[in-house]
Design an enzyme around this catalytic site. Sequence first.
Site, PDB file in Angstrom:
ATOM      1  CG  HIS A  47      -0.158   0.262   2.513  1.00 18.78           C
ATOM      2  ND1 HIS A  47       0.543  -0.547   3.209  1.00 18.78           N
ATOM      3  CD2 HIS A  47       0.094   1.674   3.283  1.00 18.78           C
ATOM      4  CE1 HIS A  47       0.858  -0.081   4.141  1.00 18.78           C
ATOM      5  NE2 HIS A  47       0.551   1.301   4.209  1.00 18.78           N
TER       6      HIS A  47
HETATM    7  C1  UD1 Z   1      -2.157   5.147   6.047  1.00 18.35           C
HETATM    8  C2  UD1 Z   1      -0.951   5.749   6.931  1.00 18.35           C
HETATM    9  C3  UD1 Z   1       0.143   4.711   6.756  1.00 18.35           C
HETATM   10  C4  UD1 Z   1      -0.578   3.154   6.979  1.00 18.35           C
HETATM   11  C5  UD1 Z   1      -1.721   3.034   6.332  1.00 18.35           C
HETATM   12  C6  UD1 Z   1      -2.275   1.604   6.777  1.00 18.35           C
HETATM   13  C7  UD1 Z   1      -0.556   8.026   6.623  1.00 18.35           C
HETATM   14  C8  UD1 Z   1       0.347   9.117   5.955  1.00 18.35           C
HETATM   15  N1  UD1 Z   1      -0.452   6.997   6.202  1.00 18.35           N
HETATM   16  O1  UD1 Z   1      -1.896   5.023   4.768  1.00 18.35           O
HETATM   17  O2  UD1 Z   1       1.159   5.138   7.810  1.00 18.35           O
HETATM   18  O3  UD1 Z   1       0.582   2.171   6.862  1.00 18.35           O
HETATM   19  O4  UD1 Z   1      -2.689   3.886   6.560  1.00 18.35           O
HETATM   20  O5  UD1 Z   1      -3.329   1.060   5.982  1.00 18.35           O
HETATM   21  O6  UD1 Z   1      -1.165   8.400   7.725  1.00 18.35           O
HETATM   22  N2  UD1 Z   1      -9.259   4.600   2.022  1.00 18.35           N
HETATM   23  C9  UD1 Z   1     -10.438   4.173   1.819  1.00 18.35           C
HETATM   24  N3  UD1 Z   1     -11.189   3.649   2.969  1.00 18.35           N
HETATM   25  C10 UD1 Z   1     -10.584   3.979   4.320  1.00 18.35           C
HETATM   26  C11 UD1 Z   1      -9.093   4.541   4.223  1.00 18.35           C
HETATM   27  C12 UD1 Z   1      -8.650   4.960   3.054  1.00 18.35           C
HETATM   28  O7  UD1 Z   1     -11.168   3.805   0.698  1.00 18.35           O
HETATM   29  O8  UD1 Z   1     -11.240   3.581   5.011  1.00 18.35           O
HETATM   30  C13 UD1 Z   1      -8.740   5.173   0.420  1.00 18.35           C
HETATM   31  C14 UD1 Z   1      -8.963   6.280   0.344  1.00 18.35           C
HETATM   32  O9  UD1 Z   1      -9.228   6.705  -1.036  1.00 18.35           O
HETATM   33  C15 UD1 Z   1      -7.450   7.287   0.444  1.00 18.35           C
HETATM   34  C16 UD1 Z   1      -6.572   5.941   0.420  1.00 18.35           C
HETATM   35  O10 UD1 Z   1      -7.379   4.744   0.626  1.00 18.35           O
HETATM   36  O11 UD1 Z   1      -7.188   8.230  -0.443  1.00 18.35           O
HETATM   37  C17 UD1 Z   1      -5.307   6.127   1.130  1.00 18.35           C
HETATM   38  O12 UD1 Z   1      -5.925   6.437   2.514  1.00 18.35           O
HETATM   39  P1  UD1 Z   1      -4.945   7.412   3.746  1.00 18.35           P
HETATM   40  O13 UD1 Z   1      -5.528   7.307   4.909  1.00 18.35           O
HETATM   41  O14 UD1 Z   1      -4.666   8.716   2.798  1.00 18.35           O
HETATM   42  O15 UD1 Z   1      -3.634   6.708   3.524  1.00 18.35           O
HETATM   43  P2  UD1 Z   1      -3.185   5.166   3.631  1.00 18.35           P
HETATM   44  O16 UD1 Z   1      -2.464   4.792   2.342  1.00 18.35           O
HETATM   45  O17 UD1 Z   1      -4.291   4.120   4.193  1.00 18.35           O
END
Ligand code: UD1
Length: 388
Positions: free
Chosen positions: A217
């Site tokens: 991820h």
């Molecule tokens: C975040 C953390 C990372 C952790 C990871 C585990 C930061 C900078 N990064 O990254 O350290 O290892 O989580 O999962 O805080 N999304 C969904 N559903 C959700 C959450 C996210 O669909 O419940 C999608 C969204 O489109 C979003 C993307 O996933 O844009 C990324 O989510 P985000 O919280 O920005 O960061 P992660 O890549 O999950």
Amino acid sequence: MSTLGPVICVVGARPNFMKMAPILRAMAAHSPPIPVLLVHTGQHYDKDMSDRLFEDLRLPRPDVNLEVGSGTHAIQTAEVMRRFEPIVDAHKPSCVAVVGDVNSTLACSLVAVKKGIPVVHIEAGLRSYDRAMPEEINRILTDQISDRLYTTERTAEENLRLEGIPSDRVCFAGNVMIDSVVFGRANARSAKETLAACNANPAVLNHPLGYGVVTLHRPSNVDHAETLRDLLGGLGDVASSLPLIFALHPRTRGNIERFGLMGMINPDCMVFLPPQGYLEMLGLMAGATVVLTDSGGLQEETTALGVPCLTLRENTERPITVEQGTNILVGRDRTAILTGVQEILAGRGKRGRVPEYWDGHAAERIASDLYQWLMGKQASQALPLEVK
Ligand code: UD1
């Protein structure tokens, strides 16, 4: 009877939940109990990314949910700060406790420090020395503004010392993530149950060499079409000798679709699952021949479980998993990934040992130290200035 204000415990994203669950249990079991207010920022909000983990880890319902959701780093961080500030004002906490390195960790720490509320960072001092990782920025800045820092491995103390953090703020308590492994292990779901629940092809479990588990991820691995194509190609090479089960993060699934890479997946030997619950992931990992990942948490969990891990990154902020555990950094090189798996299949996988204080009791050590520390602070604030 304690007169402490509540410890505001912050969770935001998936890797926070398994760290905070044992801390909340240890604070409740402490004598006297440590008062807590649990705040979920809502950075992760899907049922699969959040609610299911609360159930699996027996985390209590959050007292407050800030419901910030997704956004750019700036928007997400700013929204958490904006919505967290009134909570701090309303509850007069004795400190704000944050875990790990996600955007919510830094955002809540910043709000607290500027209000003169002590910040407590659990899992402090880890460094990848790669500032292109958003988590590395979150780690460095959170540690700089923390008043009490709990570390999971000895190298973290040295990293903090090099950044000028006084050693009397730092306490080596062990790894709370492993407390959750110890807690959840007996209830872990079998891979068979997990695949059945997802209507996935169960034939991947019949291979004589077992199966591999994959999670990816990190933006550096999944946000660029070429990189993701190369990685999927490397994993395709592996899958021709060992079936692979992928638990797909929403970011990764979105990018595979957006870049038109679904065709690279051979359903006979590669299975895609949605993000899994904690007990499902634990069962998948415990039964795996190898785990291939770019996650920080999985590097630690495989070391605790004694399962070989190949990390698809050039660096790790958790060097003890390589020095003592089962982890090997293979980067993104296709040949290195395949060779790493072949070594394991030939019975030459790393055995490793479980590091010091990764024993299921880290949260108890933290609760006990934190209580003493908060009482000491309270006592020193009550003293008249001249006798300080
Ligand atoms: C975040 C953390 C990372 C952790 C990871 C585990 C930061 C900078 N990064 O990254 O350290 O290892 O989580 O999962 O805080 N999304 C969904 N559903 C959700 C959450 C996210 O669909 O419940 C999608 C969204 O489109 C979003 C993307 O996933 O844009 C990324 O989510 P985000 O919280 O920005 O960061 P992660 O890549 O999950």
